[in-house]
Structure formats: structure tokens, C-alpha cells
Motif scaffolding. Structure first.
Motif, mmCIF file in Angstrom:
data_model
loop_
_atom_site.group_PDB
_atom_site.id
_atom_site.type_symbol
_atom_site.label_atom_id
_atom_site.label_comp_id
_atom_site.label_asym_id
_atom_site.label_seq_id
_atom_site.Cartn_x
_atom_site.Cartn_y
_atom_site.Cartn_z
ATOM 1 N N ARG B 105 0.966 -1.079 0.081
ATOM 2 C CA ARG B 105 0.034 0.087 -0.018
ATOM 3 C C ARG B 105 1.072 1.042 -0.175
ATOM 4 N NH1 ARG B 105 -2.934 3.167 4.102
ATOM 5 N NH2 ARG B 105 -5.121 3.681 3.269
ATOM 6 N N SER B 106 0.459 2.244 -0.599
ATOM 7 C CA SER B 106 1.127 3.426 -0.842
ATOM 8 C C SER B 106 0.117 4.692 -1.003
ATOM 9 C CB SER B 106 2.316 3.465 -1.941
ATOM 10 O OG SER B 106 2.938 4.686 -1.978
ATOM 11 N N GLY B 107 0.743 5.852 -1.310
ATOM 12 C CA GLY B 107 -0.039 6.860 -1.405
ATOM 13 C C GLY B 107 0.543 8.060 -2.525
ATOM 14 N N GLN B 108 -0.440 8.315 -3.175
ATOM 15 C CA GLN B 108 -0.383 9.271 -3.998
ATOM 16 C C GLN B 108 -1.272 10.640 -4.303
ATOM 17 O OE1 GLN B 108 -0.540 6.144 -7.188
ATOM 18 N NE2 GLN B 108 1.408 6.854 -8.264
ATOM 19 N N VAL B 109 -0.901 11.609 -5.058
ATOM 20 C CA VAL B 109 -1.669 12.821 -4.997
ATOM 21 C C VAL B 109 -2.245 12.803 -6.636
ATOM 22 C CG1 VAL B 109 -1.679 15.332 -5.109
ATOM 23 C CG2 VAL B 109 -0.325 14.012 -3.599
ATOM 24 N N PHE B 120 -5.730 16.432 -4.607
ATOM 25 C CA PHE B 120 -6.093 15.506 -3.285
ATOM 26 C C PHE B 120 -5.401 14.284 -2.984
ATOM 27 C CE2 PHE B 120 -9.316 14.417 -6.260
ATOM 28 C CZ PHE B 120 -9.416 12.952 -6.070
ATOM 29 N N GLY B 121 -4.878 13.705 -2.076
ATOM 30 C CA GLY B 121 -4.282 12.661 -1.591
ATOM 31 C C GLY B 121 -5.069 11.472 -1.669
ATOM 32 N N VAL B 122 -4.566 10.449 -2.526
ATOM 33 C CA VAL B 122 -5.440 8.905 -2.340
ATOM 34 C C VAL B 122 -4.472 7.828 -1.910
ATOM 35 C CG1 VAL B 122 -6.809 9.563 -4.197
ATOM 36 C CG2 VAL B 122 -4.712 8.583 -4.628
ATOM 37 N N SER B 123 -4.853 6.747 -1.178
ATOM 38 C CA SER B 123 -4.336 5.829 -0.931
ATOM 39 C C SER B 123 -4.286 4.682 -2.175
ATOM 40 C CB SER B 123 -5.037 4.906 0.016
ATOM 41 O OG SER B 123 -6.388 4.351 -0.311
ATOM 42 N N THR B 124 -2.991 4.334 -2.517
ATOM 43 C CA THR B 124 -2.507 3.402 -3.618
ATOM 44 C C THR B 124 -2.368 2.313 -3.255
ATOM 45 O OG1 THR B 124 -1.827 5.481 -4.780
ATOM 46 C CG2 THR B 124 -1.294 3.520 -5.869
ATOM 47 N N ASN B 164 -13.800 7.903 -9.045
ATOM 48 C CA ASN B 164 -14.429 7.886 -10.412
ATOM 49 C C ASN B 164 -15.593 9.069 -10.134
ATOM 50 O OD1 ASN B 164 -14.619 7.123 -12.980
ATOM 51 N ND2 ASN B 164 -16.538 6.452 -12.487
ATOM 52 N N GLU B 165 -16.326 8.856 -8.953
ATOM 53 C CA GLU B 165 -17.174 9.799 -8.835
ATOM 54 C C GLU B 165 -16.810 11.253 -8.625
ATOM 55 O OE1 GLU B 165 -21.218 10.715 -8.530
ATOM 56 O OE2 GLU B 165 -20.666 8.787 -8.578
ATOM 57 N N LYS B 166 -15.811 11.151 -8.033
ATOM 58 C CA LYS B 166 -15.068 12.603 -7.639
ATOM 59 C C LYS B 166 -14.297 13.243 -8.842
ATOM 60 C CE LYS B 166 -12.364 14.515 -3.807
ATOM 61 N NZ LYS B 166 -11.716 14.214 -2.409
ATOM 62 N N ILE B 167 -13.779 12.457 -9.565
ATOM 63 C CA ILE B 167 -13.067 13.251 -10.902
ATOM 64 C C ILE B 167 -13.736 13.055 -12.043
ATOM 65 C CG2 ILE B 167 -11.029 12.823 -12.198
ATOM 66 C CD1 ILE B 167 -9.725 11.046 -9.970
#
Lengths: 238, 455
Positions: B105-109, B120-124, B164-167
Motif C-alpha cells: 500500500r502506498s499513497g499518491q496525489v 488531493f491525496g489518495v491511498s494507492t 471515479n465519482e469525484k474526478i
């Protein structure tokens, strides 16, 4: 109707044995009205309880309506009580939160009787004791005499062979006692056998026979008005 | 007769309303306490993927130094729950499983193309391609990526429904571009609602009580982009240490989750042998100093190893039932007192021809009514109690989350579902009967003549 031979009943605690009935022998004919007298503690109520199959006997033989009931199971005794015996108590023993109609209905429920038949019998019984206008009243809304008449209606609605009355006028004044006694004599005249425990010597002399019990034994028998066989008896079931 | 007895039961309850209310309250409190603990336990004790019990396995290797357990290790008997990069790479070569997944698990923007939405940040989740097939991930649009996109990573991405809803406002975004950490990826799939509970495939952080990641990219990007793992990285050999992202790939540190899917249990046994043989080989080169303690475990075993349903949950459940038992005992005492008070009426009914069974049945029906009324009140208390717990335990997380999946997950902890409600009804009946069986039997055994003079 009722035949007891050498019937005994003993109440036992850890330390004491009380012989409530001793070798009691008795025969009551169908249609007879018998008064049972005796001092307090003489065994009158125990006799009535044994006769009404509320207590098991410890010795002797008891024949009720031609059937030996000395050693029946609890269920069998319940069945006979329900179908062949009516009880009347000194304290009326009505269920306080049931109205008159439902108090009279109680024994018929345990006979699994259909609703319309129950209704017919209840209204007939209440008519007979003169309380058909008080069906919706609860016991506390009735006088003592009326409550005892409800108890009598409850006793007769099942069309019993025998009514066992334990001091039915004990809690009533003279006028009401007289009314109740008249009612019982009327019921007896219609063919129902009645055994009545009483302390009232005047009432005891109005029945066919008086048995005086002392220390669990029948001490004296007085024959006042010998039973005359009636050609036909009326009944609620008819 | 049933209607008659039911009528008598309600009359009896009305005859002594205070005592009746006390009995109902005692059962209600007991039911509420036990139902709250059952609800919390039920939320934690679910099996997220039961249909793959004999196919899906987590793989662990005991690479630790052969030293006494350290005091903080809760279960020193278990191997580390994750694997090293080197071991993952070797295991991945096996053709025994039909699917293998190595991931972290990582995180990206995310930088949306719509200028109206701020980055915004997301968990990847950085994973190999089989993830979606192995864990039965449902898709709204498109699907996962092919294995060929794993090593030489393709610029492809799978989005959660929420992202997907958000973007993209929820439309079919397959083929559209998403910018993650400044790099553009093509959307190949949009997941449908998916919330394994617990998140068994990676139990790091929150003990698995977290929603799945929002973005999924091929495994190869982990090394290519030097994405740091957001989870537990543990160096299990005394000479290993992390010194920058590159060392994750060379040191004896565990940080990758490894899962396989096999056709049957025989293949699982073959795979266990394969893992043990691999460890034996490595031992010759100075690795795996301990005896073989490698485990290939199914999901229930995996959850048990992680203490997902911990001792505290079990203790809480036991306490709930003990409290219910105390309430039942109290109700039993009250019931006995109530029935004995009304014994003259039962004696009278017996004199009028009721059999023992009639009296017992009538009283049993009364205790069932008490139990059901107690259960109904208990259910209301349970809902109130769970509402309070939601406020006390989760109000902070709920206030800061705009992700409906996360909100749904949190609410699922304090949600009474149909099985739990059915359990409450059953428990109410049982509580009533347990509390009333002895008093009803006792009242049925009384000699009918006992109370007739005193009634």
C-alpha cells in the motif's frame, strides 16, 4: 354417587403426623343433599377435598359415580373434577380481574368446549342464579351474596353430578345465607347431589342428612328429610 | 386455548404492573447488553470470502534470526506476516498457483483535469495484475490490467467508485487519463462497491478495519517511482536496515503482502512443499537460520493469526452473555415471586379442572410474553446504545470523511443486520423461557387444595 370405605388421610411434616381422616366410611346417594358438620379441625374440609379429588387419600377405597377413583393419575382426577364436580367455597374464590361472565366460563375452557356451547351454558347458569344482568361486572363490584351466586353459577354451568360446598354461607349475613341456601336446595331439587360443610345447625337440619365429624371420623348421622326419588331431573346440558 | 392463555398472560401482567415492568426491564437490559456485544463481535467476526476457503492462501516465510523472541512480540510462534522483495520475486516464479499477488500500500496525489477540483491525496495499492481476479473485485466499468503491464509497468490505473465519482462525476471513465504524482495513467477499470470486512488482504493499520484503496496501479511502478510503503516495514535480520527507498529491494526487511490462489488443497500442499524447499535452498546460502516455519494459510487462519477478533472482543461477548444470565436470574426470582403471589388463582383453576400441563402452559406463555416484550424493549435499548457508541467511538472519523464507503464501513460496526435481529428475538424467547421455566413448573406442581381456603 359417593362411596368411601375406610378412607384415611394423613398430613405429615418432619416431626408431626396429623390423621385428618380415620377409616371414614360413607355412602351418599345420587340426588342427596348432605350437610357435614363438626368443630374446627375435625376434618370437614379435608373430607371435602378428598371427596372432590383435590387431595389423594392415603388408605381405603373411594368410588365416585361408579368409578374407583382411589388411585387415579393427576390428569384423570382433573378430568373428573372438571366434568362431574362443582365447587363452592366460603370465600367465593372468584378470579378478581375477570368479570362475572369469564369467571363462570373458566371451568368450561378446560373442557375444551366450543364457544357457542360455552356461551349458552354461561347465560343459562347466570339466569338461574339471577345474575344475567351483571355479566360484565367484576367481583369487587358485587355484594357477597352476589359473588357467591356467581360461584354457584360457575359450579353448575358444567352440569356436575355433585356439588361440594365448603361453608358457602360462612361469609354472608342471614338474609343472604337464606337466599344461597334456597338456591342450593333448588339445584338439589333438580337432581344434583350436594355435600355441604356448614357450622350453621339450622341450615344443616334443612337437608336430607347431616353427618357430624369428630377427629376425622363420622360420629353421628341425623336423617332429617329422607331423600325421595324424583322421576326426572332437569339439567343445564339438556 | 392459546388465545385464552394469551389473554390470561396479559391479564396477569396487568394485575401487577410494577413487577411486570421490572421483569420486562431486567430482560430488556440483559438483551441490550448482549445484543450490543453480539453486534460488535459480529461486525468483526465476519468471513470476508468464505467461498474461497480452500483456494485462497496468504504466504509467509520465517526469515527471522534464530534468537529468543523479543518481549513485544505477541505471537513469536508465527513467522512475519509479510515477505521481503527478494523472496516475493522468487515465489512469484512458481507455476503451482493459478494466481499470485505481490503488493503493498502506498499513497499518491491526484491532480484532476477539472480545474475546479483541487489536487488531493489518495491511498494507492501497488499490485500485480491477479489482484482483481484473486479477490473477486467487482467492476462497474472495464477491468484490471494484463500481467504484461506488471514488470515493465504500463501507465494504467483502476479507480474506486468514489474516486471515479469525484474526478469524472461517475461516468464510464475507461480510456480517460488520470494524473497521479504528475504522471498520467489511462483508466482501465472502475470498481463497483467493494468492502471486504475486514480488509483481509492487508491487515496493516486499523487492524483491517479500513476501506480498500482508492487507486490501483501495476506493481512495477513501486520500484520505478520509488513509492514508499504505507504500512508496516520490519527488518527481521539483525544486520538489515533501511537506508533509502532502494534498500527496500535489497535488505532482509519484510514489507510486501503475498497471496496465492490454487485449484485445490493438493496444490496448496504442493505449494507449501515448494516454499519449504525454497527456504531449505536459501539456508544453504546463510538465509533462513531457523527451522522451517513457513505458513501457507487460508483466510480464517490468517485472521486468527492477526487477532482480528481479539481476546477483548471475545471477553466483551462473554461479559454480555454473563450480564444477560444475571438478568435472567433476577427475572427468575421476580417471576417466582409473581407466580407464587398468584398461586391461589392457579389452585382455583386446578380445582375447576385445569390439568398441571394447562397451568404450566399458561405460565410458560406468560413468560414468553414477558421475554418478547423484554426483547422488544431490549431492541430499542440496543439501537440507542449502538447510536451512543457511534457518537462516542466514531464521530471524529465520520466528521472528517466524505467517502461514502468509509462512512458505510464505520456504520457497519454499529449496524444491527437481519441475522443479529433474529438472534435478538431468539435470545428474548430463550431468556423468557429460561427465567420462567422453573417458576412455571413449580406453580404447576402445587397441590390444588393448598390455597383454596386462603384465596
Amino acid at each position: 354417587m359417593i362411596e368411601m370405605q375406610n378412607v384415611s388421610k394423613v398430613f405429615r411434616t418432619a416431626e408431626v403426623q396429623t390423621h385428618a381422616l380415620r377409616d371414614l366410611t360413607l355412602k351418599v346417594e345420587p340426588g342427596e343433599f348432605v350437610a357435614i358438620t363438626g368443630h374446627s379441625g375435625s376434618g370437614k374440609t379435608t373430607f371435602l377435598n378428598v371427596a372432590g379429588l383435590l387431595e389423594e387419600l392415603d388408605g381405603g377405597r373411594y368410588t365416585f359415580d361408579g368409578q374407583d377413583v382411589s388411585r387415579l393419575t393427576d390428569n384423570q382426577r382433573s378430568g373428573i373434577r372438571n366434568e362431574k364436580i362443582g365447587f363452592i367455597f366460603q370465600g367465593f374464590n372468584l378470579i378478581p380481574d375477570l368479570n362475572v361472565y369469564h369467571n363462570v366460563e373458566a371451568p368450561l375452557h378446560y373442557r375444551r368446549m366450543p364457544g357457542p356451547e360455552r356461551h349458552r351454558r354461561i347465560t343459562a347458569a347466570l339466569d338461574r342464579v339471577g345474575l344475567s344482568t351483571r355479566m360484565k361486572h367484576i367481583p369487587s363490584q358485587l355484594s357477597g351474596g352476589q359473588q357467591q351466586r356467581v360461584a354457584i353459577a360457575r359450579a353448575i354451568c358444567g352440569d356436575p353430578r355433585v356439588i361440594l360446598a365448603d361453608e358457602p354461607t360462612g361469609n354472608l349475613d342471614t338474609t343472604m345465607s337464606e337466599q344461597i341456601m334456597e338456591l342450593l336446595m333448588e339445584i338439589n331439587a333438580a337432581g344434583t347431589t350436594i355435600l355441604m360443610v356448614t357450622h350453621n345447625p339450622e341450615l344443616a337440619q334443612r337437608v336430607h342428612r347431616q353427618l357430624h365429624i369428630v377427629d376425622g371420623r363420622i360420629d353421628q348421622i341425623h336423617q332429617f328429610n329422607p331423600l325421595q326419588r324424583r322421576p326426572a331431573a332437569t339439567s343445564l346440558a339438556g | 386455548m392459546f388465545i385464552h392463555d394469551l389473554n390470561l398472560a396479559f391479564r396477569s401482567l396487568r394485575r401487577n404492573p410494577v413487577l411486570s415492568a421490572l421483569m420486562i426491564a431486567a430482560i430488556a437490559v440483559g438483551i441490550a447488553a448482549s445484543m450490543i456485544s453480539i453486534t460488535l463481535y459480529h461486525a468483526r467476526a465476519g468471513h470476508p470470502i468464505p467461498w474461497k476457503d480452500d483456494k485462497l492462501f496468504a504466504v509467509t516465510l520465517d526469515i527471522r534470526d534464530d534468537e529468543p523472541p523479543r518481549s513485544f512480540e505477541r505471537h513469536p510462534e508465527y513467522p512475519p506476516f509479510q515477505v521481503t522483495y527478494q523472496d516475493a520475486r522468487e515465489l512469484y516464479k512458481s507455476d503451482i498457483p493459478v494466481h499470485s499477488v505481490v503488493m503493498f500500500r502506498s499513497g499518491q496525489v491526484v491532480t484532476p483535469q477539472n480545474k475546479g477540483i483541487k489536487p488531493f491525496g489518495v491511498s494507492t495499492r501497488v499490485t500485480t495484475a491477479d489482484f482483481f481476479t484473486m479477490f473477486d473485485v467487482p467492476f462497474l466499468y472495464g477491468g484490471g490490467w494484463p500481467r504484461s503491464d506488471d514488470d515493465a509497468p504500463g501507465p494504467v490505473v483502476v479507480l474506486s467508485r468514489f474516486i471515479n465519482e469525484k474526478i469524472f462525476g461517475g461516468i464510464n471513465s475507461v480510456g480517460r487519463q488520470v494524473v497521479l504524482d504528475g504522471r498520467s495513467y489511462r483508466v482501465v477499470g472502475v470498481m463497483a462497491a467493494w468492502m471486504p470486512r475486514p480488509k483481509y488482504y492487508d491487515l496493516n493499520g486499523w487492524g483491517g478495519w479500513e476501506i480498500p484503496e482508492e487507486v490501483f496501479i501495476p506493481y512495477g511502478w513501486g520500484r520505478a517511482l520509488k513509492l514508499s510503503p504505507h504500512g508496516n516495514t520490519s527488518c527481521v535480520r539483525r544486520n538489515a536496515k533501511i537506508d533509502g527507498n532502494d534498500t527496500l529491494f535489497t535488505q532482509e526487511c519484510v514489507w510486501l503482502q503475498y497471496w496465492i490462489e490454487v485449484r485445490n488443497l493438493a496444490d496448496r500442499d504442493r505449494y507449501q512443499a515448494f516454499v519449504d524447499n525454497y527456504a531449505n535452498e536459501q539456508r544453504k546460502h546463510g538465509r533462513f537460520p531457523r527451522k522451517n516455519n513457513n505458513r501457507v494459510v487460508n483466510v480464517p487462519t490468517w485472521l486468527a493469526m492477526w487477532d482480528v477478533v481479539g481476546d477483548d472482543s471475545r471477553t466483551q461477548l462473554a461479559l454480555g452473555f454473563i450480564f444477560l444470565a444475571v438478568c435472567i436470574l433476577n427475572t427468575l426470582g421476580l417471576m417466582l415471586a409473581k407466580f407464587l403471589t398468584a398461586a391461589p388463582i392457579s389452585g382455583l383453576r386446578r380445582a375447576l379442572g385445569a390439568r398441571r400441563a394447562d397451568i404450566i402452559r399458561q405460565h410458560i406463555l406468560e413468560v414468553i410474553v414477558v421475554g418478547l416484550l423484554g426483547g422488544a424493549v431490549g431492541m430499542l435499548l440496543t439501537l440507542g446504545g449502538l447510536g451512543c457508541l457511534k457518537v462516542l467511538m466514531f464521530s471524529g472519523r465520520l466528521a472528517h470523511s466524505n467517502n461514502p464507503d468509509r462512512i458505510a464501513l464505520i456504520q457497519s460496526f454499529v449496524h444491527m443486520d437481519i441475522p443479529v435481529m433474529l438472534a435478538a428475538i431468539g435470545l428474548s424467547l430463550l431468556a423468557g423461557v429460561l427465567a420462567g421455566l422453573y417458576p412455571a413448573w413449580r406453580i404447576g406442581r402445587l397441590a390444588p387444595a393448598t390455597f383454596l381456603k386462603t384465596q
